[in-house]
Write an enzyme that holds these catalytic residues in place. Sequence first.
Site, PDB file in Angstrom:
ATOM      1  N   ASP A  14       0.809  -1.225   0.000  1.00  0.00           N
ATOM      2  CA  ASP A  14       0.000   0.000   0.000  1.00  0.00           C
ATOM      3  C   ASP A  14       0.841   1.274   0.000  1.00  0.00           C
ATOM      4  O   ASP A  14       0.672   2.141   0.873  1.00  0.00           O
ATOM      5  CB  ASP A  14      -0.926   0.021   1.217  1.00  0.00           C
ATOM      6  CG  ASP A  14      -1.708  -1.268   1.391  1.00  0.00           C
ATOM      7  OD1 ASP A  14      -2.123  -1.835   0.368  1.00  0.00           O
ATOM      8  OD2 ASP A  14      -1.897  -1.711   2.535  1.00  0.00           O
ATOM      9  N   GLU A 187     -11.487   1.155  -3.083  1.00  0.00           N
ATOM     10  CA  GLU A 187     -10.774   1.508  -1.854  1.00  0.00           C
ATOM     11  C   GLU A 187      -9.499   2.275  -2.223  1.00  0.00           C
ATOM     12  O   GLU A 187      -9.243   2.585  -3.378  1.00  0.00           O
ATOM     13  CB  GLU A 187     -10.433   0.236  -1.069  1.00  0.00           C
ATOM     14  CG  GLU A 187      -9.580  -0.738  -1.857  1.00  0.00           C
ATOM     15  CD  GLU A 187      -9.318  -2.048  -1.136  1.00  0.00           C
ATOM     16  OE1 GLU A 187      -9.368  -2.057   0.105  1.00  0.00           O
ATOM     17  OE2 GLU A 187      -9.051  -3.058  -1.811  1.00  0.00           O
TER      18      GLU A 187
END
Length: 540
Positions: A14, A187
């Site tokens: 991420d 997301e």
Amino acid sequence: MKIQNPVLTGFNADPSMIRVGDTYYIANSTFEWFPGVRLHESKDMVHWNLLPSPLSTTTLLDMKGNPSSGGIWAPDLSYADGKFWLIYTDVKITEGAFKDMTNYLTTATDIHGPWSDPIKVNGVGFDASLFHDKNGRKYLVQQTWDHREYRQPFNGITLTEFDTSTMKLKPETARNIYNGTEVKLVEGPHLYQINDEYYLFAAQGGTVFTHEEVVARSKSLDKLSFESEPDGPFITNFDTPDFYLQKQGHGALVDTPGGEWYYASLVSRPWNHENESSHDPRGWSTLGRETSIQKVEWDDQGWPRVVGGHGGQVEVDAPKDAIETKAPANHSRHDEFDQPKLDIDWNTLRVPFSKEMGSFGDGQLKLIGRDSLASTFNTSFLAQRWQAFNFDAETKVKFDPFTYQQMAGLSNFYNDKHWSWIFITWDEKKGHVIEVAQNDNNDYTSFLKDDAIKIPDGTDYVWFRTKVRKSYYTYEYSFDGQKWNEIDVKLDAAILSDDYVLQNYGGFFTGAFVGLAAVDYSGYEQPATFDYFDYKELDD
């Protein structure tokens, strides 16, 4: 120079990448591992150096009791108004209808800290990022969680204005600006202002082999005003099953001083057993989700495109204005525990290293036996990432157990349900012995049992070593540090992969670690002493 992907190997998921002047920074998720948020810096995007983690105190982060793969999800690093802004999420629930979480904000004028006490922002959804508009306003952009079983739980991207005078959100301004495409599970949003338009980058498809990143844009920040990029997705490996890099998607965009553009993304490098199809299963990602960087160009319609196609490239041209950065050639390292601070490669589970866990210095690490490695509370465990497919890790330990409930040794670990180790313990017939055991989705197996290796009387120290060879690994022991004895137990490395854990558990977001542990669930806190730790990477 060439960027060789992945640029950050072994559980660096991420990525949030930014540039400040001529220096690039990447912040990565750390989940239940402490300290929270992993930071790297570079001036060339090729060579990266690890920095101290910002969330290094329980004031900033306390994850005691958090489930595995809870904790820090997708931090967002930004720079504005002369300081760094870090948004981070502490997730307390990973499975079921709910994702109880809190989003926090901390700031620092120097990337090395100190970081301010955390400000609670909200709990609307995870993967929150802070957008600094050119007009001076600031907005929190985040995934939105919906627990209702009759609705899609990933309920679009919410934008909420942040008031810097009160350092609080203005909930009355919240609106859904994008619902993603039919792929769903939208997301990981990051918002950018380029020329006179807003560009929203968001992940979809779940962080598995169907993962992808989409781009949408709008002239305004009004409700549902963003339109998706045609001929998308922006990046994915769903349709490139034979490519070395897989799962690319969630990430962040950055420009260079010279006007070039790059995108940092999570990525995995799965492998297969010799008897498996390379397509089904697509593979086992023991190094977890890593970080890749792809070059980006803009088409004549003003949409960003990954150079070489949406599958990306392993080798990428570095920025033309890159400033060569010195960094270690690999991640091999040796620790004699003779420094006043633990090396920044060490991690603990959920809480920082403390006197309750043990002490270090003067050439020794002392770990006090506490909970088992199946616990999410009081463990005495120090660990480092697997950052190569092939490596040796070694230690020297002194331990004097008087019950089988006391154990200390060297562990390969994914989470509380998936791990193995070689350790010293007590046997009623033999006294001090060496055992090898594995916890496979909480199915615990002792491999040696009545054949546990007796430690000769008068032996103070035992040496342990693990040899990891991509698809499998083994354990060895020595009584003198010279002559090594391999134990005839060959363990499947796939059990320590995201993809294996996913089959039974909803928290599968980290990667394999190797480390030192002391267990005493009898409660007598028997200590173990480790003289050194050595991690040596080998050629893949």
